[in-house]
Design a protein around this motif. Structure first.
Motif, PDB file in Angstrom:
ATOM      1  N   ARG A   1       8.020  -7.640   1.220  1.00 49.97           N
ATOM      2  CA  ARG A   1       9.002  -7.926   0.184  1.00 49.97           C
ATOM      3  C   ARG A   1       9.188  -7.002  -0.789  1.00 49.97           C
ATOM      4  NH1 ARG A   1       3.864 -10.687  -1.192  1.00 49.97           N
ATOM      5  NH2 ARG A   1       4.783 -12.326  -0.174  1.00 49.97           N
ATOM      6  N   SER A   2       8.347  -5.721  -0.534  1.00 54.40           N
ATOM      7  CA  SER A   2       8.405  -4.766  -1.292  1.00 54.40           C
ATOM      8  C   SER A   2       9.267  -4.678  -1.597  1.00 54.40           C
ATOM      9  CB  SER A   2       6.999  -3.758  -1.468  1.00 54.40           C
ATOM     10  OG  SER A   2       5.897  -4.246  -1.293  1.00 54.40           O
ATOM     11  N   LEU A   3       9.955  -4.438  -0.107  1.00 55.53           N
ATOM     12  CA  LEU A   3      11.027  -3.426   0.249  1.00 55.53           C
ATOM     13  C   LEU A   3      12.530  -4.351  -0.279  1.00 55.53           C
ATOM     14  CD1 LEU A   3      10.909  -1.869   4.053  1.00 55.53           C
ATOM     15  CD2 LEU A   3      11.570  -0.475   1.671  1.00 55.53           C
ATOM     16  N   TRP A   4      12.785  -5.568  -0.346  1.00 57.11           N
ATOM     17  CA  TRP A   4      13.575  -6.317  -0.316  1.00 57.11           C
ATOM     18  C   TRP A   4      13.819  -6.554  -2.602  1.00 57.11           C
ATOM     19  CZ3 TRP A   4      14.092 -10.942  -3.576  1.00 57.11           C
ATOM     20  CH2 TRP A   4      14.923 -11.571  -4.015  1.00 57.11           C
ATOM     21  N   VAL A   5      12.248  -6.194  -2.522  1.00 59.72           N
ATOM     22  CA  VAL A   5      12.174  -6.213  -3.945  1.00 59.72           C
ATOM     23  C   VAL A   5      12.797  -5.246  -5.158  1.00 59.72           C
ATOM     24  CG1 VAL A   5      10.527  -6.567  -6.225  1.00 59.72           C
ATOM     25  CG2 VAL A   5      10.418  -7.924  -4.251  1.00 59.72           C
ATOM     26  N   SER A   6      12.209  -3.989  -4.347  1.00 59.01           N
ATOM     27  CA  SER A   6      12.897  -2.762  -4.889  1.00 59.01           C
ATOM     28  C   SER A   6      13.960  -2.728  -4.110  1.00 59.01           C
ATOM     29  CB  SER A   6      11.915  -1.738  -3.812  1.00 59.01           C
ATOM     30  OG  SER A   6      12.918  -0.360  -4.416  1.00 59.01           O
ATOM     31  N   MET A   7      15.338  -3.056  -3.623  1.00 61.84           N
ATOM     32  CA  MET A   7      16.585  -2.773  -3.513  1.00 61.84           C
ATOM     33  C   MET A   7      17.297  -3.514  -4.193  1.00 61.84           C
ATOM     34  SD  MET A   7      16.468  -3.388   1.082  1.00 61.84           S
ATOM     35  CE  MET A   7      16.142  -1.495   1.968  1.00 61.84           C
ATOM     36  N   THR A   8      16.496  -5.039  -4.306  1.00 60.66           N
ATOM     37  CA  THR A   8      16.991  -6.084  -5.347  1.00 60.66           C
ATOM     38  C   THR A   8      17.337  -5.245  -6.764  1.00 60.66           C
ATOM     39  OG1 THR A   8      16.586  -8.224  -3.702  1.00 60.66           O
ATOM     40  CG2 THR A   8      17.405  -8.409  -6.210  1.00 60.66           C
ATOM     41  N   VAL A   9      16.373  -4.668  -7.159  1.00 64.62           N
ATOM     42  CA  VAL A   9      15.804  -4.231  -8.769  1.00 64.62           C
ATOM     43  C   VAL A   9      17.309  -3.191  -8.648  1.00 64.62           C
ATOM     44  CG1 VAL A   9      14.427  -2.683 -10.251  1.00 64.62           C
ATOM     45  CG2 VAL A   9      13.811  -5.026  -8.719  1.00 64.62           C
ATOM     46  N   THR A  10      17.252  -2.415  -7.813  1.00 62.48           N
ATOM     47  CA  THR A  10      17.561  -1.243  -7.230  1.00 62.48           C
ATOM     48  C   THR A  10      19.606  -2.107  -7.427  1.00 62.48           C
ATOM     49  OG1 THR A  10      16.953   0.102  -5.743  1.00 62.48           O
ATOM     50  CG2 THR A  10      18.804   0.993  -6.043  1.00 62.48           C
ATOM     51  N   LEU A  11      19.984  -2.768  -6.934  1.00 58.02           N
ATOM     52  CA  LEU A  11      21.514  -3.203  -6.487  1.00 58.02           C
ATOM     53  C   LEU A  11      21.898  -3.417  -8.197  1.00 58.02           C
ATOM     54  CD1 LEU A  11      23.772  -4.446  -5.451  1.00 58.02           C
ATOM     55  CD2 LEU A  11      22.787  -6.256  -4.009  1.00 58.02           C
TER      56      LEU A  11
ATOM     57  N   LYS B   1       0.318 -12.908  -7.895  1.00 53.21           N
ATOM     58  CA  LYS B   1       0.345 -14.286  -7.122  1.00 53.21           C
ATOM     59  C   LYS B   1       1.401 -14.117  -6.096  1.00 53.21           C
ATOM     60  CE  LYS B   1      -0.299 -17.835  -9.923  1.00 53.21           C
ATOM     61  NZ  LYS B   1       0.656 -19.312 -11.006  1.00 53.21           N
ATOM     62  N   ILE B   2       2.352 -12.686  -6.104  1.00 51.46           N
ATOM     63  CA  ILE B   2       3.285 -11.731  -6.050  1.00 51.46           C
ATOM     64  C   ILE B   2       2.540 -10.264  -5.436  1.00 51.46           C
ATOM     65  CG2 ILE B   2       5.479 -12.330  -5.196  1.00 51.46           C
ATOM     66  CD1 ILE B   2       5.744 -13.720  -7.617  1.00 51.46           C
ATOM     67  N   PRO B   3       2.103 -10.159  -4.592  1.00 58.10           N
ATOM     68  CA  PRO B   3       1.508  -8.399  -4.142  1.00 58.10           C
ATOM     69  C   PRO B   3       2.879  -8.074  -2.939  1.00 58.10           C
ATOM     70  CG  PRO B   3       0.456 -10.307  -2.800  1.00 58.10           C
ATOM     71  CD  PRO B   3       0.728 -10.719  -3.813  1.00 58.10           C
ATOM     72  N   MET B   4       2.462  -7.055  -4.392  1.00 58.61           N
ATOM     73  CA  MET B   4       3.959  -5.160  -3.274  1.00 58.61           C
ATOM     74  C   MET B   4       2.352  -5.001  -2.811  1.00 58.61           C
ATOM     75  SD  MET B   4       6.172  -5.412  -5.946  1.00 58.61           S
ATOM     76  CE  MET B   4       7.628  -4.714  -5.689  1.00 58.61           C
ATOM     77  N   ILE B   5       3.449  -3.488  -2.479  1.00 60.87           N
ATOM     78  CA  ILE B   5       2.441  -2.178  -1.633  1.00 60.87           C
ATOM     79  C   ILE B   5       1.810  -1.906  -2.365  1.00 60.87           C
ATOM     80  CG2 ILE B   5       4.085  -0.844  -1.468  1.00 60.87           C
ATOM     81  CD1 ILE B   5       2.611  -2.224   1.642  1.00 60.87           C
ATOM     82  N   ALA B   6       1.962  -1.842  -3.602  1.00 60.81           N
ATOM     83  CA  ALA B   6       0.957  -0.972  -4.149  1.00 60.81           C
ATOM     84  C   ALA B   6      -0.242  -1.589  -4.239  1.00 60.81           C
ATOM     85  CB  ALA B   6       1.761  -0.576  -5.624  1.00 60.81           C
ATOM     86  N   ASN B   7      -0.125  -2.773  -4.662  1.00 61.36           N
ATOM     87  CA  ASN B   7      -1.066  -3.615  -4.836  1.00 61.36           C
ATOM     88  C   ASN B   7      -1.733  -3.884  -4.182  1.00 61.36           C
ATOM     89  OD1 ASN B   7       1.564  -5.685  -6.313  1.00 61.36           O
ATOM     90  ND2 ASN B   7      -0.218  -5.541  -7.963  1.00 61.36           N
ATOM     91  N   MET B   8      -1.691  -3.724  -2.569  1.00 62.25           N
ATOM     92  CA  MET B   8      -2.260  -3.813  -1.649  1.00 62.25           C
ATOM     93  C   MET B   8      -3.516  -2.300  -1.158  1.00 62.25           C
ATOM     94  SD  MET B   8      -1.232  -4.243   2.268  1.00 62.25           S
ATOM     95  CE  MET B   8      -1.475  -6.571   1.996  1.00 62.25           C
ATOM     96  N   ILE B   9      -2.528  -1.564  -1.990  1.00 66.03           N
ATOM     97  CA  ILE B   9      -2.739  -0.648  -1.696  1.00 66.03           C
ATOM     98  C   ILE B   9      -4.290  -0.086  -2.415  1.00 66.03           C
ATOM     99  CG2 ILE B   9      -2.676   2.369  -1.858  1.00 66.03           C
ATOM    100  CD1 ILE B   9      -0.016   1.495  -0.482  1.00 66.03           C
TER     101      ILE B   9
END
Length: 289
Positions: free
Chosen positions: A71-81, A238-246
């Motif tokens: 999810r983190s990768l998908w969100v980051s790639m979408t934001v970048t695009l 409700k939509i955690p990303m890797i930073a939230n898990m860390i």
């Protein structure tokens, strides 16, 4: 008396020593500490009992971690695009359309978001997208909707929108710099050879601007994958990303070894994805860095 190469090397080393030591202290030391923690089992560097790969086995074998990482990768790639695609026309307009004496004003306006804290900007988007926010209040007052919309906040789309807005200046500025370096005579030569405006842009402008596009892509992609504030505020937790898990592992559960393993794994994945992007750019676009 001419100075020899050795004396020049000593002078150069003396010149770069202070910033190098500062960078080593500020950047390398924390990274090495996190890396060391990721191999521990007890969570304390002061009492090292055993180094183990169990933390990495748990990270790679946990389906929840894989889901959050994807999810983190998908969100980051979408934001970048989204950010780079929307930033390019703005940078192109400022570089090629705006008169030279007004470019400084446009760059000044582009940097206005930096005047406020990133956290404040995120909260403003929550106000805009909220149940009783600006969008819902406006649509309700105009009679377009009867009840406030609930799907415009606390979802992935709102996170992407907020991050794209927050990092837009970071994408506009490097692309603008790359466009400014393009020799305008090359574009005129393309037009003189019978190329259309679109083909001149595709064959001349875009390839020459790719260093700026690459810089914008990496500048946006790398920090957004580790963003913590936006998923917490805009995603409502409700939509955690890797930073939230860390953060949960490091602070809430006090499991620093596992949190460190998550951080190291995320950094490795970011490095791999960035390396693949640079390789593809060199291989297919033939852009020399």
């Amino acid at each position: 008396m001419a100075k020899g190469p050795r004396s020049e090397a000593v002078q150069g080393a003396t010149l770069i020593a202070p910033p190098f030591l500062y960078a080593l202290l500020v950047l390398a030391a924390p990274l090495l500490t996190i890396f060391a923690y990721s191999f521990l089992t007890d969570g304390y560097l002061e009492v090292i009992r055993e180094f183990s790969l169990d933390n990495y086995r748990q990270v790679l074998g946990d389906p929840i971690v894989r889901s959050v990482m994807m999810r983190s990768l998908w969100v980051s790639m979408t934001v970048t695009l989204v950010t780079v695609v929307l930033a390019f026309p703005v940078a192109y307009y400022v570089s090629f359309v705006v008169r030279p004496e007004r470019k400084a004003l446009w760059l000044f306006l582009i940097t206005i978001p930096f005047w406020t804290s990133y956290l404040i900007r995120v909260f403003l988007w929550k106000v805009i997208l909220g149940y009783n926010g600006v969008i819902n209040s406006t649509l309700t007052s105009l009679g377009i909707i009867d009840e406030p919309l609930t799907f415009i906040l606390y979802n992935v789309n709102s996170i992407v929108l907020t991050l794209a807005h927050a990092y837009a200046p970071f994408a506009i500025l490097p692309i603008f710099v790359a466009l400014e370096k393009i020799d305008r005579s090359l574009l005129e030569a393309g037009r003189d050879l019978g190329e259309s405006r679109f083909m001149t842009f595709w064959r001349v402008t875009l390839p020459l601007a790719m260093p700026g596009v690459i810089a914008a892509t990496l500048i946006v992609f790398i920090p957004t994958i580790g963003d913590y504030v936006t998923p917490t505020v805009i995603g409502g937790g409700k939509i955690p990303m890797i930073a939230n898990m860390i953060q949960v592992q490091m602070l809430d559960l006090d499991n620093r070894p596992l949190g460190s393993a998550l951080a190291v794994t995320a950094m490795i994945i970011v490095a791999i994805v960035s390396g693949i992007f640079l390789f593809l750019n060199r291989r297919f676009l033939k852009v020399r860095q």
